[in-house]
Design a protein around this motif. Structure first.
Motif, PDB file in Angstrom:
ATOM      1  N   ARG A 103     -50.989 -38.054 -78.228  1.00 33.85           N
ATOM      2  CA  ARG A 103     -50.071 -38.752 -79.118  1.00 33.85           C
ATOM      3  C   ARG A 103     -49.474 -37.787 -80.137  1.00 33.85           C
ATOM      4  O   ARG A 103     -48.277 -37.839 -80.424  1.00 33.85           O
ATOM      5  CB  ARG A 103     -50.813 -39.881 -79.833  1.00 33.85           C
ATOM      6  N   VAL A 104     -50.314 -36.898 -80.669  1.00 32.42           N
ATOM      7  CA  VAL A 104     -49.815 -35.918 -81.636  1.00 32.42           C
ATOM      8  C   VAL A 104     -48.850 -34.948 -80.955  1.00 32.42           C
ATOM      9  O   VAL A 104     -47.811 -34.585 -81.515  1.00 32.42           O
ATOM     10  CB  VAL A 104     -50.986 -35.153 -82.275  1.00 32.42           C
ATOM     11  N   GLY A 105     -49.180 -34.528 -79.728  1.00 30.36           N
ATOM     12  CA  GLY A 105     -48.292 -33.628 -79.002  1.00 30.36           C
ATOM     13  C   GLY A 105     -46.944 -34.257 -78.714  1.00 30.36           C
ATOM     14  O   GLY A 105     -45.905 -33.599 -78.818  1.00 30.36           O
ATOM     15  N   VAL A 106     -46.936 -35.532 -78.353  1.00 32.42           N
ATOM     16  CA  VAL A 106     -45.677 -36.245 -78.123  1.00 32.42           C
ATOM     17  C   VAL A 106     -44.848 -36.282 -79.393  1.00 32.42           C
ATOM     18  O   VAL A 106     -43.629 -36.056 -79.377  1.00 32.42           O
ATOM     19  CB  VAL A 106     -45.959 -37.678 -77.620  1.00 32.42           C
ATOM     20  N   PHE A 107     -45.518 -36.556 -80.511  1.00 29.07           N
ATOM     21  CA  PHE A 107     -44.807 -36.651 -81.789  1.00 29.07           C
ATOM     22  C   PHE A 107     -44.197 -35.305 -82.180  1.00 29.07           C
ATOM     23  O   PHE A 107     -43.035 -35.240 -82.592  1.00 29.07           O
ATOM     24  CB  PHE A 107     -45.768 -37.141 -82.870  1.00 29.07           C
ATOM     25  N   VAL A 108     -44.975 -34.231 -82.035  1.00 32.79           N
ATOM     26  CA  VAL A 108     -44.528 -32.919 -82.500  1.00 32.79           C
ATOM     27  C   VAL A 108     -43.529 -32.287 -81.537  1.00 32.79           C
ATOM     28  O   VAL A 108     -42.517 -31.716 -81.964  1.00 32.79           O
ATOM     29  CB  VAL A 108     -45.738 -31.985 -82.707  1.00 32.79           C
ATOM     30  N   ARG A 109     -43.777 -32.407 -80.235  1.00 41.65           N
ATOM     31  CA  ARG A 109     -42.974 -31.676 -79.259  1.00 41.65           C
ATOM     32  C   ARG A 109     -41.780 -32.459 -78.726  1.00 41.65           C
ATOM     33  O   ARG A 109     -40.822 -31.861 -78.246  1.00 41.65           O
ATOM     34  CB  ARG A 109     -43.862 -31.261 -78.085  1.00 41.65           C
ATOM     35  N   VAL A 110     -41.841 -33.783 -78.780  1.00 38.01           N
ATOM     36  CA  VAL A 110     -40.766 -34.601 -78.205  1.00 38.01           C
ATOM     37  C   VAL A 110     -39.996 -35.354 -79.280  1.00 38.01           C
ATOM     38  O   VAL A 110     -38.758 -35.278 -79.355  1.00 38.01           O
ATOM     39  CB  VAL A 110     -41.335 -35.599 -77.170  1.00 38.01           C
ATOM     40  N   VAL A 111     -40.718 -36.095 -80.109  1.00 39.33           N
ATOM     41  CA  VAL A 111     -40.059 -36.999 -81.049  1.00 39.33           C
ATOM     42  C   VAL A 111     -39.391 -36.237 -82.187  1.00 39.33           C
ATOM     43  O   VAL A 111     -38.208 -36.482 -82.500  1.00 39.33           O
ATOM     44  CB  VAL A 111     -41.076 -38.026 -81.596  1.00 39.33           C
ATOM     45  N   LEU A 112     -40.104 -35.338 -82.844  1.00 41.10           N
ATOM     46  CA  LEU A 112     -39.526 -34.636 -83.994  1.00 41.10           C
ATOM     47  C   LEU A 112     -38.285 -33.819 -83.648  1.00 41.10           C
ATOM     48  O   LEU A 112     -37.304 -33.829 -84.407  1.00 41.10           O
ATOM     49  CB  LEU A 112     -40.577 -33.744 -84.650  1.00 41.10           C
ATOM     50  N   PRO A 113     -38.253 -33.075 -82.517  1.00 41.50           N
ATOM     51  CA  PRO A 113     -36.998 -32.374 -82.182  1.00 41.50           C
ATOM     52  C   PRO A 113     -35.813 -33.323 -82.005  1.00 41.50           C
ATOM     53  O   PRO A 113     -34.682 -32.972 -82.357  1.00 41.50           O
ATOM     54  CB  PRO A 113     -37.340 -31.658 -80.868  1.00 41.50           C
ATOM     55  N   LEU A 114     -36.067 -34.522 -81.473  1.00 44.97           N
ATOM     56  CA  LEU A 114     -34.984 -35.489 -81.318  1.00 44.97           C
ATOM     57  C   LEU A 114     -34.576 -36.108 -82.650  1.00 44.97           C
ATOM     58  O   LEU A 114     -33.460 -36.650 -82.769  1.00 44.97           O
ATOM     59  CB  LEU A 114     -35.412 -36.602 -80.351  1.00 44.97           C
ATOM     60  N   ALA A 115     -35.463 -36.032 -83.621  1.00 48.17           N
ATOM     61  CA  ALA A 115     -35.204 -36.670 -84.915  1.00 48.17           C
ATOM     62  C   ALA A 115     -34.570 -35.719 -85.925  1.00 48.17           C
ATOM     63  O   ALA A 115     -34.540 -36.027 -87.118  1.00 48.17           O
ATOM     64  CB  ALA A 115     -36.512 -37.226 -85.476  1.00 48.17           C
ATOM     65  N   ARG A 116     -34.065 -34.584 -85.465  1.00 46.81           N
ATOM     66  CA  ARG A 116     -33.476 -33.630 -86.397  1.00 46.81           C
ATOM     67  C   ARG A 116     -32.331 -34.212 -87.240  1.00 46.81           C
ATOM     68  O   ARG A 116     -32.240 -33.908 -88.432  1.00 46.81           O
ATOM     69  CB  ARG A 116     -33.013 -32.385 -85.649  1.00 46.81           C
ATOM     70  N   PRO A 117     -31.438 -35.044 -86.676  1.00 46.88           N
ATOM     71  CA  PRO A 117     -30.408 -35.638 -87.547  1.00 46.88           C
ATOM     72  C   PRO A 117     -30.990 -36.489 -88.662  1.00 46.88           C
ATOM     73  O   PRO A 117     -30.549 -36.404 -89.809  1.00 46.88           O
ATOM     74  CB  PRO A 117     -29.585 -36.478 -86.566  1.00 46.88           C
ATOM     75  N   ALA A 118     -31.996 -37.305 -88.345  1.00 45.59           N
ATOM     76  CA  ALA A 118     -32.622 -38.138 -89.371  1.00 45.59           C
ATOM     77  C   ALA A 118     -33.353 -37.280 -90.391  1.00 45.59           C
ATOM     78  O   ALA A 118     -33.318 -37.549 -91.602  1.00 45.59           O
ATOM     79  CB  ALA A 118     -33.581 -39.138 -88.724  1.00 45.59           C
ATOM     80  N   LEU A 119     -34.029 -36.240 -89.929  1.00 48.68           N
ATOM     81  CA  LEU A 119     -34.748 -35.354 -90.845  1.00 48.68           C
ATOM     82  C   LEU A 119     -33.778 -34.622 -91.765  1.00 48.68           C
ATOM     83  O   LEU A 119     -34.060 -34.436 -92.959  1.00 48.68           O
ATOM     84  CB  LEU A 119     -35.589 -34.354 -90.054  1.00 48.68           C
ATOM     85  N   ALA A 120     -32.638 -34.189 -91.223  1.00 48.18           N
ATOM     86  CA  ALA A 120     -31.645 -33.516 -92.057  1.00 48.18           C
ATOM     87  C   ALA A 120     -31.113 -34.449 -93.137  1.00 48.18           C
ATOM     88  O   ALA A 120     -30.946 -34.050 -94.300  1.00 48.18           O
ATOM     89  CB  ALA A 120     -30.500 -33.004 -91.189  1.00 48.18           C
ATOM     90  N   THR A 121     -30.854 -35.694 -92.769  1.00 45.81           N
ATOM     91  CA  THR A 121     -30.395 -36.670 -93.752  1.00 45.81           C
ATOM     92  C   THR A 121     -31.454 -36.928 -94.803  1.00 45.81           C
ATOM     93  O   THR A 121     -31.169 -36.997 -96.003  1.00 45.81           O
ATOM     94  CB  THR A 121     -30.031 -37.991 -93.046  1.00 45.81           C
TER      95      THR A 121
END
Length: 270
Positions: free
Chosen positions: A173-191
């Motif tokens: 679950r942690v690997g999915v969050f770090v390696r898959v979800v967070l890279p896709l969430a870069r626009p939200a993280l930038a905002t």
């Protein structure tokens, strides 16, 4: 199309109205005090000078205030990115008893005026020994209900199939969050980074209450006292404000292309 042109006719004068104080501040920073105090006031520096910037950086306190603000803003951004993304992902994907109630409680805090929380927060920080330290300015900015909401809404818009495929490949679950979800969430993280940076960098009311030592002043608090102590040195004061605004303008320019994507995705579900 016609309505779009009409909207531009309204928005362009409004944009100029908001930009005018910023332009005036920059021009004043390059004016000598004689031109600033002249009547009628001059709109353009006839003899541009950097004396205001030299005086502001000659002050022993200003670099310290700037460093304190950078530290507070960096801690706030890091705290929001880590804590709000974890909480948002938990509310978006994890199934646990009381999830809806917990998320509703977090969202309810948005409706509580900040002024109502200042006295209880001050008493709490006093008991913790954080008053009159930079910790008093950092801790309230480590996370926010808005950040949790923004990240949750964005995570809800992501297809579950991507996470399921990563799980099948052996990711935890942690690997999915770090390696898959967070890279896709870069626009939200930038905002989230830009909004957090704006709030932490410009915060004045809470540091004014919690900090009294000049060594722990943030930039906005220091400039407020600088204006009171040296109200005639307008060029130095405007130069200090120009330096204070530059990081925010740079952050907005770098992240503005992510705003539309974030708001589009975060509004699809929930």
């Amino acid at each position: 199309m016609r309505y779009r042109h009409l909207a531009h006719l309204v928005l362009m004068p409004a944009a100029l109205l908001f930009v005018a104080p910023l332009v005036w501040m920059v021009l004043t920073a390059f004016m000598p005090d004689a031109d600033i105090n002249s009547y009628p006031p001059k709109l353009w520096p006839e003899h541009p000078t950097l004396d205001g910037f030299r005086r502001i950086f000659a002050e022993d306190d200003y670099p310290r205030w700037l460093a304190n603000t950078v530290l507070v803003a960096a801690a706030a951004v890091l705290g929001h990115v880590v804590l709000c993304s974890l909480a948002g992902y938990g509310f978006a994907r994890l199934r646990f008893r009381g999830r809806a109630l917990a998320f509703g409680a977090v969202m309810a805090t948005i409706m509580v005026p900040t002024q109502v929380l200042m006295i209880p927060t001050f008493l709490l920080f006093k008991n913790l020994g954080l008053i009159d330290t930079l910790g008093a300015a950092i801790v309230p900015w480590l996370a926010s209900a808005f950040g949790v909401f923004l990240m949750r809404q964005f995570f809800l818009s992501l297809p579950r199939e991507l996470e399921e495929a990563a799980t099948i490949d052996g990711c935890s679950r942690v690997g999915v969050f770090v390696r898959v979800v967070l890279p896709l969430a870069r626009p939200a993280l930038a905002t989230l980074v830009v909004f957090t940076l704006l709030g932490a960098w410009n915060d004045l009311i809470w540091p004014l209450i919690a900090i009294s030592s000049e060594d722990s002043y943030t930039l906005q608090l220091g400039l407020a006292t600088f204006a009171g102590a040296r109200h005639t040195e307008w060029s130095a004061l405007m130069a200090g404000n120009v330096v204070a605004v530059l990081p925010l303008v740079a952050a907005f320019v770098l992240a503005q292309r992510h705003f539309v994507a974030t708001m589009s995705f975060s509004g699809l579900k929930g």
